[in-house]
Scaffold this motif. Structure first.
Motif, PDB file in Angstrom:
ATOM      1  N   TYR A 124       8.379   1.308  -5.262  1.00  0.00           N
ATOM      2  CA  TYR A 124       7.727   1.294  -6.616  1.00  0.00           C
ATOM      3  C   TYR A 124       7.821   2.517  -7.260  1.00  0.00           C
ATOM      4  O   TYR A 124       7.749   3.458  -6.712  1.00  0.00           O
ATOM      5  CB  TYR A 124       6.182   0.985  -6.275  1.00  0.00           C
ATOM      6  CG  TYR A 124       5.920  -0.460  -5.883  1.00  0.00           C
ATOM      7  CD1 TYR A 124       5.966  -1.577  -6.652  1.00  0.00           C
ATOM      8  CD2 TYR A 124       5.628  -0.627  -4.365  1.00  0.00           C
ATOM      9  CE1 TYR A 124       5.521  -2.799  -6.235  1.00  0.00           C
ATOM     10  CE2 TYR A 124       5.487  -1.959  -4.052  1.00  0.00           C
ATOM     11  CZ  TYR A 124       5.303  -2.727  -4.897  1.00  0.00           C
ATOM     12  OH  TYR A 124       5.255  -4.207  -4.412  1.00  0.00           O
ATOM     13  N   GLY A 164       4.590 -10.255   3.238  1.00  0.00           N
ATOM     14  CA  GLY A 164       4.524  -9.083   3.724  1.00  0.00           C
ATOM     15  C   GLY A 164       4.530  -8.702   5.195  1.00  0.00           C
ATOM     16  O   GLY A 164       3.575  -7.883   5.632  1.00  0.00           O
ATOM     17  N   GLY A 204       5.971  -7.083   7.209  1.00  0.00           N
ATOM     18  CA  GLY A 204       6.243  -5.591   7.551  1.00  0.00           C
ATOM     19  C   GLY A 204       7.445  -5.735   8.937  1.00  0.00           C
ATOM     20  O   GLY A 204       8.343  -6.449   8.759  1.00  0.00           O
ATOM     21  N   ARG A 234       4.384  -7.242  12.975  1.00  0.00           N
ATOM     22  CA  ARG A 234       3.216  -6.979  13.823  1.00  0.00           C
ATOM     23  C   ARG A 234       2.745  -8.187  14.369  1.00  0.00           C
ATOM     24  O   ARG A 234       2.141  -7.976  15.619  1.00  0.00           O
ATOM     25  CB  ARG A 234       2.450  -6.026  12.815  1.00  0.00           C
ATOM     26  CG  ARG A 234       1.155  -5.416  13.897  1.00  0.00           C
ATOM     27  CD  ARG A 234       0.604  -4.121  13.188  1.00  0.00           C
ATOM     28  NE  ARG A 234       0.044  -4.470  11.899  1.00  0.00           N
ATOM     29  CZ  ARG A 234      -0.974  -3.778  11.438  1.00  0.00           C
ATOM     30  NH1 ARG A 234      -1.988  -3.019  12.222  1.00  0.00           N
ATOM     31  NH2 ARG A 234      -1.408  -3.645  10.195  1.00  0.00           N
ATOM     32  N   ASP A 283       8.931 -10.502   3.097  1.00  0.00           N
ATOM     33  CA  ASP A 283       8.938  -9.092   2.797  1.00  0.00           C
ATOM     34  C   ASP A 283       9.893  -8.910   1.552  1.00  0.00           C
ATOM     35  O   ASP A 283      10.839  -9.762   1.166  1.00  0.00           O
ATOM     36  CB  ASP A 283       8.865  -8.173   3.875  1.00  0.00           C
ATOM     37  CG  ASP A 283       8.089  -6.800   3.468  1.00  0.00           C
ATOM     38  OD1 ASP A 283       8.277  -6.118   2.940  1.00  0.00           O
ATOM     39  OD2 ASP A 283       6.947  -6.713   4.501  1.00  0.00           O
ATOM     40  N   GLN A 311      12.903  -4.206   3.141  1.00  0.00           N
ATOM     41  CA  GLN A 311      12.159  -4.154   4.720  1.00  0.00           C
ATOM     42  C   GLN A 311      12.914  -5.171   5.711  1.00  0.00           C
ATOM     43  O   GLN A 311      12.893  -5.058   6.743  1.00  0.00           O
ATOM     44  CB  GLN A 311      10.638  -4.864   4.500  1.00  0.00           C
ATOM     45  CG  GLN A 311       9.808  -4.596   5.675  1.00  0.00           C
ATOM     46  CD  GLN A 311       9.490  -3.363   6.135  1.00  0.00           C
ATOM     47  OE1 GLN A 311      10.311  -2.501   6.715  1.00  0.00           O
ATOM     48  NE2 GLN A 311       8.127  -2.864   6.203  1.00  0.00           N
ATOM     49  N   THR A 361      -1.680  -9.395   5.501  1.00  0.00           N
ATOM     50  CA  THR A 361      -2.598  -8.452   6.298  1.00  0.00           C
ATOM     51  C   THR A 361      -1.960  -6.920   5.753  1.00  0.00           C
ATOM     52  O   THR A 361      -0.824  -6.919   5.800  1.00  0.00           O
ATOM     53  CB  THR A 361      -2.182  -8.422   7.520  1.00  0.00           C
ATOM     54  OG1 THR A 361      -0.872  -8.695   8.012  1.00  0.00           O
ATOM     55  CG2 THR A 361      -2.880  -9.857   8.187  1.00  0.00           C
ATOM     56  N   ASN A 362      -2.885  -6.350   4.975  1.00  0.00           N
ATOM     57  CA  ASN A 362      -2.658  -4.756   4.484  1.00  0.00           C
ATOM     58  C   ASN A 362      -1.596  -4.856   3.653  1.00  0.00           C
ATOM     59  O   ASN A 362      -0.708  -3.773   3.528  1.00  0.00           O
ATOM     60  CB  ASN A 362      -2.570  -3.978   5.681  1.00  0.00           C
ATOM     61  CG  ASN A 362      -3.489  -3.843   6.679  1.00  0.00           C
ATOM     62  OD1 ASN A 362      -3.621  -4.692   7.680  1.00  0.00           O
ATOM     63  ND2 ASN A 362      -4.596  -3.140   6.329  1.00  0.00           N
TER      64      ASN A 362
HETATM   65  C1  LIG Z   1       0.948  -2.032   5.401  1.00  0.00           C
HETATM   66  S1  LIG Z   1       2.315  -2.999   5.398  1.00  0.00           S
HETATM   67  C2  LIG Z   1       1.749  -3.985   6.404  1.00  0.00           C
HETATM   68  C3  LIG Z   1       2.674  -5.134   6.976  1.00  0.00           C
HETATM   69  C4  LIG Z   1       2.292  -6.258   7.924  1.00  0.00           C
HETATM   70  N1  LIG Z   1       1.620  -7.217   6.808  1.00  0.00           N
HETATM   71  C5  LIG Z   1       1.410  -5.743   8.867  1.00  0.00           C
HETATM   72  O1  LIG Z   1      -0.068  -5.970   8.784  1.00  0.00           O
HETATM   73  O2  LIG Z   1       1.875  -4.908   9.839  1.00  0.00           O
HETATM   74  C6  LIG Z   1       2.596  -3.266   3.658  1.00  0.00           C
HETATM   75  C7  LIG Z   1       4.019  -4.237   3.592  1.00  0.00           C
HETATM   76  O3  LIG Z   1       3.896  -4.925   2.211  1.00  0.00           O
HETATM   77  C8  LIG Z   1       5.209  -5.016   1.937  1.00  0.00           C
HETATM   78  N2  LIG Z   1       5.105  -5.090   0.581  1.00  0.00           N
HETATM   79  C9  LIG Z   1       4.920  -4.228  -0.527  1.00  0.00           C
HETATM   80  N3  LIG Z   1       5.322  -4.913  -1.569  1.00  0.00           N
HETATM   81  C10 LIG Z   1       5.775  -6.072  -1.422  1.00  0.00           C
HETATM   82  C11 LIG Z   1       5.993  -7.167  -2.362  1.00  0.00           C
HETATM   83  N4  LIG Z   1       5.908  -7.288  -3.676  1.00  0.00           N
HETATM   84  N5  LIG Z   1       6.375  -8.391  -1.688  1.00  0.00           N
HETATM   85  C12 LIG Z   1       6.258  -8.595  -0.545  1.00  0.00           C
HETATM   86  N6  LIG Z   1       6.277  -7.650   0.587  1.00  0.00           N
HETATM   87  C13 LIG Z   1       5.462  -6.421  -0.056  1.00  0.00           C
HETATM   88  C14 LIG Z   1       5.906  -3.678   2.316  1.00  0.00           C
HETATM   89  O4  LIG Z   1       7.315  -3.722   2.462  1.00  0.00           O
HETATM   90  C15 LIG Z   1       5.420  -3.443   3.757  1.00  0.00           C
HETATM   91  O5  LIG Z   1       5.992  -4.284   4.598  1.00  0.00           O
END
Ligand SMILES: C[S@@+](CC[C@H](N)C(=O)[O-])C[C@H]1O[C@@H](n2cnc3c(N)ncnc32)[C@H](O)[C@@H]1O
Length: 217
Positions: free
Chosen positions: A3, A43, A45, A48, A64, A68, A114-115
């Motif tokens: 971003y 998302g 990540g 996890r 994702d 990523q 999640t997150n």
């Molecule tokens: C804090 S991490 C959480 C990852 C996973 N869900 C977990 O709980 O371990 C946030 C994730 O959101 C992804 N993310 C951010 N913007 C996104 C988007 N527009 N579309 C898909 N994923 C996105 C990031 O690449 C990252 O892997």
């Protein structure tokens, strides 16, 4: 996902945590839901929750950003990338980059997020993500949004520049954003973006909000 905001680049992929830091409350929530035909982890990540999702779902799709999914990183002790790890370990699973999500037409009974909402510093992208998740839900499907709204870890973020639901913070690995998404904030976001909120609750520092597709589509 990168971003770029006022000349600052936030590499949101760096916010993903390893499996060793899985939240027990999220794992327990998922283990209660067995035998689900199609699950999508939005998302995902660094996977996890993939072991748990693989246990409870017949087929799982991981979404994702392209960066990523394709970057070399350590996943469950192996130097690999998400695409390869999924292909090598989960038969029938799919990996879809967010950048190509508009072409993905499958519908899902469970979507986990999640997150992720707390890691998106851009209102337009946030709206797109919520619209896409809504779109990908089966008519009787459920999406669960998990966020941490109290955490000693993000206290340091409070000193940073205010943005959307949280702050931008400059750390050793560059800039990051942490939005403080309480159950009320998440509920309002969902209601304003066409969802029907079914239930919300808190376990420790994590809050869970379950929602289905709203009536008007
Ligand atoms: C804090 S991490 C959480 C990852 C996973 N869900 C977990 O709980 O371990 C946030 C994730 O959101 C992804 N993310 C951010 N913007 C996104 C988007 N527009 N579309 C898909 N994923 C996105 C990031 O690449 C990252 O892997």
């Amino acid at each position: 996902m990168h971003y770029i905001l006022n000349g600052i680049t936030i590499k949101s992929e760096n916010a993903a945590k390893p499996e060793a830091q899985a939240s027990k409350s999220v794992v327990n929530y998922l283990l209660d839901k067995k035998g689900i035909e199609r699950i999508l982890d939005f998302g995902c990540g660094k996977l996890r929750y993939s072991e748990t999702l693989n246990k409870i779902g017949v087929s799982v799709t991981y979404v994702d950003s392209r960066v990523q999914l394709t970057r070399l990183q350590t996943i469950k002790g192996t130097k690999t990338n998400v695409v390869k790890y999924v292909a090598d370990n989960y038969q029938g699973a799919l990996v879809v980059p967010f950048e190509e999500i508009d072409h993905h037409k499958e519908k899902y009974q469970l979507i986990t997020c999640t997150n992720v909402i707390s890691a998106i510093p851009c209102e337009e992208t946030l709206k797109k993500v919520l619209a896409k998740i809504n779109d990908l839900l089966d008519s009787d499907g459920c999406a669960v949004f998990v966020n941490q709204h109290r955490n000693s870890y993000f206290k340091r973020f409070l000193s940073g520049q205010k943005r959307l639901f949280g702050h931008i913070y400059k750390g050793k690995r560059g800039y990051s954003y942490y939005g403080i998404i309480t159950p009320d904030v998440m509920t309002k976001l969902l209601e304003c973006n066409g969802y029907k909120v079914l239930k919300s609750w808190t376990v420790g520092e994590s809050n869970f909000v379950e929602a289905s597709r709203g009536k008007k589509r």
